[in-house]
Design an enzyme around this catalytic site. Structure first.
Site, PDB file in Angstrom:
ATOM      1  CE  LYS A 139      -4.160  -1.900   0.718  1.00 45.07           C
ATOM      2  NZ  LYS A 139      -5.190  -1.829  -0.320  1.00 45.07           N
ATOM      3  CE  LYS A 258     -10.795  -4.552  -2.811  1.00 43.78           C
ATOM      4  NZ  LYS A 258      -9.636  -4.809  -3.614  1.00 43.78           N
TER       5      LYS A 258
HETATM    6  O1  LIG Z   1      -5.964  -6.989  -3.235  1.00 43.74           O
HETATM    7  C1  LIG Z   1      -5.206  -7.534  -2.434  1.00 43.74           C
HETATM    8  O2  LIG Z   1      -4.199  -8.145  -2.808  1.00 43.74           O
HETATM    9  C2  LIG Z   1      -5.448  -7.494  -0.960  1.00 43.74           C
HETATM   10  C3  LIG Z   1      -6.726  -6.824  -0.552  1.00 43.74           C
HETATM   11  C4  LIG Z   1      -6.698  -5.334  -0.559  1.00 43.74           C
HETATM   12  O3  LIG Z   1      -5.717  -4.731  -0.882  1.00 43.74           O
HETATM   13  C5  LIG Z   1      -7.886  -4.654  -0.061  1.00 43.74           C
HETATM   14  C6  LIG Z   1      -8.575  -5.240   0.990  1.00 43.74           C
HETATM   15  C7  LIG Z   1      -9.682  -4.632   1.541  1.00 43.74           C
HETATM   16  C8  LIG Z   1     -10.106  -3.437   1.047  1.00 43.74           C
HETATM   17  C9  LIG Z   1      -9.446  -2.831  -0.020  1.00 43.74           C
HETATM   18  C10 LIG Z   1      -8.349  -3.436  -0.597  1.00 43.74           C
HETATM   19  C11 LIG Z   1      -7.737  -2.815  -1.812  1.00 43.74           C
HETATM   20  O4  LIG Z   1      -7.339  -3.498  -2.748  1.00 43.74           O
HETATM   21  O5  LIG Z   1      -7.731  -1.594  -1.912  1.00 43.74           O
HETATM   22 MG   LIG Z   2      -7.018  -1.618  -4.076  1.00 47.92          MG
END
Ligand SMILES: O=C(O)CCC(=O)c1ccccc1C(=O)O
Ligand SMILES: [Mg+2]
Length: 318
Positions: A139, A258
């Site tokens: 991140k 997602k």
């Molecule tokens: O995508 C991944 O590899 C992990 C999950 C992740 O980053 C995520 C998990 C929960 C909410 C938002 C996010 C995101 O991708 O921004």
């Molecule tokens: Mg993301």
């Protein structure tokens, strides 16, 4: 056919709170539900809302479950309104568990592990690498950009010096800004990424995810033109309407899907079977119940065999 319906809210604390550009997240809240058919078979489902991504809130989902009778029909399951996408997923996946039309093999999937923000990334990546991880997500857009790029350089250095030159498989690194960058900052990150990718070494920056806010699709399309590192949309394509819209506006790079908040899995499958999009399927920190349903959807729809973003179990205890 009617089904007995039961539900139970849950709360699950993170081992270490998750930091993203949207803020700090300490506890995952959701609802586990089950449907029992007339033969007594039980199908499990999970509602795991993510309101900062535009899904319903936990409260909306609870109110929806509470107003339902204890006996519901197929009709109810397939007419949940589009403003309750996490509920659509939860009920439809419980229903699918009761009526599986084929066995889904999850063993071919490979996983992207989510790394912590800040300096701890420098040790965590190696622990996960020793457990065979080859794809990682980090991140960004959380701290000061100079500081983050500094840690990023250290991470690249750490990976480069740890890998043996005979390492067969490349390490893939994904950067996720969660809408937290300005256009100038995104360009800066992409310059770094392009440099690393031009090296054609053992590290590939697989993509930069959602650098800008969802109302800046035009600028993100411009970044796709200017840089060779791929970009991915995530917040911009949280549900079917948004996915359709970004696809129509010409997005050709990656779409992060997602399933748990996207809405009806049936409609998602329909879209993916008609448009061969480059998709990365990803978790919203749902429990094993939602994860299993989401991974089944992923393995049926995966077109480019990218790692799925479900390497999140090390974020919870037990
Ligand atoms: O995508 C991944 O590899 C992990 C999950 C992740 O980053 C995520 C998990 C929960 C909410 C938002 C996010 C995101 O991708 O921004
Ligand atoms: Mg993301």
């Amino acid at each position: 056919m009617n089904y007995q319906f039961q539900f139970q809210p849950y709360q699950r604390p993170f081992k270490i709170p998750l930091k993203t550009a949207h803020g700090i997240w300490k506890t995952r809240e959701g609802i586990i539900l089950n449907l029992t058919d007339e033969q007594g078979n039980i199908g499990w489902g999970e509602i795991a809302p993510l309101s900062w991504f535009g899904s319903e809130t936990m409260e909306d989902a609870l109110i929806f479950c509470q107003q339902l009778p204890s006996c519901i029909s197929i009709e109810t399951i397939f007419t949940i309104p589009d403003y309750l996408p996490a509920c659509q997923f939860g009920f439809e996946s419980a229903f699918t568990e009761l009526n599986p039309n084929s066995f889904v093999d999850l063993s071919r999937l490979h996983y992207s592990e989510l790394l912590p923000t800040g300096e701890t990334v420098l040790t965590t990546w190696e622990t996960l690498f020793q457990q065979r991880a080859k794809t990682f997500k980090w991140k960004i857009g959380v701290d000061d950009i100079t500081e983050e790029i500094n840690i990023f350089q250290k991470l690249i250095h750490s990976i480069t010096t740890t890998l043996s030159p005979t390492q067969a498989q490349k390490i893939h690194l994904r950067l996720d800004a969660n809408e937290g960058l300005t256009f100038e900052q995104a360009k800066k990150w992409l310059e770094h990424c392009d440099l690393i990718n031009a090296n054609q070494g053992l590290i590939e920056i697989e993509f930069l995810e959602q650098p800008l806010s969802i109302d800046q699709l035009d600028l993100m399309l411009e970044l796709c033109d200017r840089y060779s590192t791929l970009l991915a949309l995530d917040e911009s394509v949280a549900n079917l309407q948004q996915l359709n819209s970004c696809y129509q506006q010409g997005w050709l790079d990656i779409f992060v899907i997602k399933p748990a908040i996207f809405g009806s899995p049936k409609k998602l499958k329909n879209f993916c079977q008609n448009h061969e999009i480059d998709a990365v399927f990803s978790s919203v920190f749902e429990t094993n119940i939602g994860q299993k349903s989401a991974l089944k959807i992923a393995s049926e729809l995966l077109f480019y065999n990218r790692a799925v973003g479900f390497g999140i179990n090390h974020w919870f205890t037990g």
